[in-house]
Design a protein around this motif. Structure first.
Motif, PDB file in Angstrom:
ATOM      1  N   PRO A  79       0.799  -1.230   0.000  1.00 19.47           N
ATOM      2  CA  PRO A  79       0.000   0.000   0.000  1.00 19.47           C
ATOM      3  C   PRO A  79       0.832   1.282   0.000  1.00 19.47           C
ATOM      4  O   PRO A  79       0.435   2.272  -0.606  1.00 19.47           O
ATOM      5  CB  PRO A  79      -0.836  -0.111   1.274  1.00 19.47           C
ATOM      6  N   VAL A  80       1.978   1.281   0.658  1.00 16.17           N
ATOM      7  CA  VAL A  80       2.774   2.509   0.755  1.00 16.17           C
ATOM      8  C   VAL A  80       3.278   2.957  -0.628  1.00 16.17           C
ATOM      9  O   VAL A  80       3.111   4.127  -0.996  1.00 16.17           O
ATOM     10  CB  VAL A  80       3.931   2.340   1.772  1.00 16.17           C
ATOM     11  N   PRO A  81       3.891   2.076  -1.428  1.00 14.91           N
ATOM     12  CA  PRO A  81       4.299   2.526  -2.758  1.00 14.91           C
ATOM     13  C   PRO A  81       3.118   2.949  -3.633  1.00 14.91           C
ATOM     14  O   PRO A  81       3.237   3.871  -4.439  1.00 14.91           O
ATOM     15  CB  PRO A  81       5.011   1.316  -3.361  1.00 14.91           C
ATOM     16  N   CYS A  82       1.973   2.297  -3.452  1.00 10.77           N
ATOM     17  CA  CYS A  82       0.800   2.674  -4.243  1.00 10.77           C
ATOM     18  C   CYS A  82       0.294   4.058  -3.856  1.00 10.77           C
ATOM     19  O   CYS A  82      -0.060   4.859  -4.732  1.00 10.77           O
ATOM     20  CB  CYS A  82      -0.307   1.637  -4.072  1.00 10.77           C
ATOM     21  N   VAL A  83       0.273   4.349  -2.564  1.00 11.29           N
ATOM     22  CA  VAL A  83      -0.143   5.685  -2.117  1.00 11.29           C
ATOM     23  C   VAL A  83       0.861   6.725  -2.596  1.00 11.29           C
ATOM     24  O   VAL A  83       0.483   7.813  -3.051  1.00 11.29           O
ATOM     25  CB  VAL A  83      -0.291   5.718  -0.581  1.00 11.29           C
ATOM     26  N   PHE A  84       2.145   6.414  -2.526  1.00  9.24           N
ATOM     27  CA  PHE A  84       3.168   7.333  -3.011  1.00  9.24           C
ATOM     28  C   PHE A  84       3.000   7.604  -4.500  1.00  9.24           C
ATOM     29  O   PHE A  84       3.064   8.751  -4.943  1.00  9.24           O
ATOM     30  CB  PHE A  84       4.560   6.759  -2.733  1.00  9.24           C
ATOM     31  N   ALA A  85       2.777   6.570  -5.285  1.00  8.43           N
ATOM     32  CA  ALA A  85       2.604   6.745  -6.726  1.00  8.43           C
ATOM     33  C   ALA A  85       1.351   7.560  -7.040  1.00  8.43           C
ATOM     34  O   ALA A  85       1.380   8.465  -7.880  1.00  8.43           O
ATOM     35  CB  ALA A  85       2.538   5.384  -7.418  1.00  8.43           C
ATOM     36  N   ALA A  86       0.256   7.264  -6.346  1.00 10.62           N
ATOM     37  CA  ALA A  86      -0.988   8.005  -6.592  1.00 10.62           C
ATOM     38  C   ALA A  86      -0.842   9.470  -6.191  1.00 10.62           C
ATOM     39  O   ALA A  86      -1.281  10.368  -6.916  1.00 10.62           O
ATOM     40  CB  ALA A  86      -2.136   7.357  -5.831  1.00 10.62           C
ATOM     41  N   SER A  87      -0.203   9.728  -5.040  1.00 12.17           N
ATOM     42  CA  SER A  87      -0.041  11.117  -4.614  1.00 12.17           C
ATOM     43  C   SER A  87       0.934  11.855  -5.526  1.00 12.17           C
ATOM     44  O   SER A  87       0.761  13.040  -5.794  1.00 12.17           O
ATOM     45  CB  SER A  87       0.411  11.190  -3.163  1.00 12.17           C
ATOM     46  N   SER A  88       1.958  11.173  -6.016  1.00 11.16           N
ATOM     47  CA  SER A  88       2.881  11.807  -6.962  1.00 11.16           C
ATOM     48  C   SER A  88       2.157  12.214  -8.237  1.00 11.16           C
ATOM     49  O   SER A  88       2.336  13.322  -8.733  1.00 11.16           O
ATOM     50  CB  SER A  88       4.032  10.865  -7.306  1.00 11.16           C
ATOM     51  N   LEU A  89       1.343  11.324  -8.768  1.00 11.34           N
ATOM     52  CA  LEU A  89       0.575  11.655  -9.976  1.00 11.34           C
ATOM     53  C   LEU A  89      -0.397  12.791  -9.716  1.00 11.34           C
ATOM     54  O   LEU A  89      -0.566  13.692 -10.550  1.00 11.34           O
ATOM     55  CB  LEU A  89      -0.159  10.420 -10.491  1.00 11.34           C
ATOM     56  N   PHE A  90      -1.039  12.788  -8.561  1.00 10.88           N
ATOM     57  CA  PHE A  90      -1.986  13.840  -8.210  1.00 10.88           C
ATOM     58  C   PHE A  90      -1.296  15.191  -8.142  1.00 10.88           C
ATOM     59  O   PHE A  90      -1.730  16.170  -8.736  1.00 10.88           O
ATOM     60  CB  PHE A  90      -2.655  13.503  -6.873  1.00 10.88           C
ATOM     61  N   PHE A  91      -0.171  15.260  -7.399  1.00 13.54           N
ATOM     62  CA  PHE A  91       0.509  16.542  -7.240  1.00 13.54           C
ATOM     63  C   PHE A  91       1.203  16.989  -8.516  1.00 13.54           C
ATOM     64  O   PHE A  91       1.339  18.187  -8.763  1.00 13.54           O
ATOM     65  CB  PHE A  91       1.482  16.498  -6.070  1.00 13.54           C
ATOM     66  N   MET A  92       1.654  16.052  -9.348  1.00 14.64           N
ATOM     67  CA  MET A  92       2.209  16.447 -10.647  1.00 14.64           C
ATOM     68  C   MET A  92       1.127  17.061 -11.513  1.00 14.64           C
ATOM     69  O   MET A  92       1.367  18.053 -12.211  1.00 14.64           O
ATOM     70  CB  MET A  92       2.830  15.240 -11.344  1.00 14.64           C
ATOM     71  N   GLY A  93      -0.062  16.512 -11.452  1.00 18.74           N
ATOM     72  CA  GLY A  93      -1.177  17.092 -12.208  1.00 18.74           C
ATOM     73  C   GLY A  93      -1.506  18.487 -11.746  1.00 18.74           C
ATOM     74  O   GLY A  93      -1.778  19.385 -12.547  1.00 18.74           O
ATOM     75  N   ILE A  94      -1.465  18.710 -10.446  1.00 13.68           N
ATOM     76  CA  ILE A  94      -1.725  20.053  -9.918  1.00 13.68           C
ATOM     77  C   ILE A  94      -0.587  20.995 -10.286  1.00 13.68           C
ATOM     78  O   ILE A  94      -0.807  22.115 -10.738  1.00 13.68           O
ATOM     79  CB  ILE A  94      -1.913  20.004  -8.389  1.00 13.68           C
TER      80      ILE A  94
END
Length: 76
Positions: free
Chosen positions: A14-29
């Protein structure tokens, strides 16, 4: 690769998945924000909050020298 593989990765890592999802989210912002033009004056809430301290340091040479010393020590 099917649904079970993807759900297994999310379930057991779960930790790498949350990191990847948050990275994609903040890159989009980050990439959709408008940049501040170079002609605009700088604005930082930290500078606004310590205006009185800046005035005190500018008016007192001894404190100004002390501030210069502390700034120099922070670069070491």
């Amino acid at each position: 690769m099917d649904r079970e593989d993807v759900s297994g990765v999310v379930k057991y890592h779960p930790v790498p998945c949350v990191f990847a999802a948050s990275s994609l989210f903040f890159m989009g912002i980050e990439y959709t924000l408008y940049m501040i033009p170079l002609s605009s004056p700088p604005f930082d809430l930290g500078f606004v909050a310590i205006v009185s301290l800046q005035r005190l340091l500018a008016s007192t040479p001894a404190l100004s020298a002390l501030n210069f010393l502390f700034a120099g020590l922070n670069t070491i």
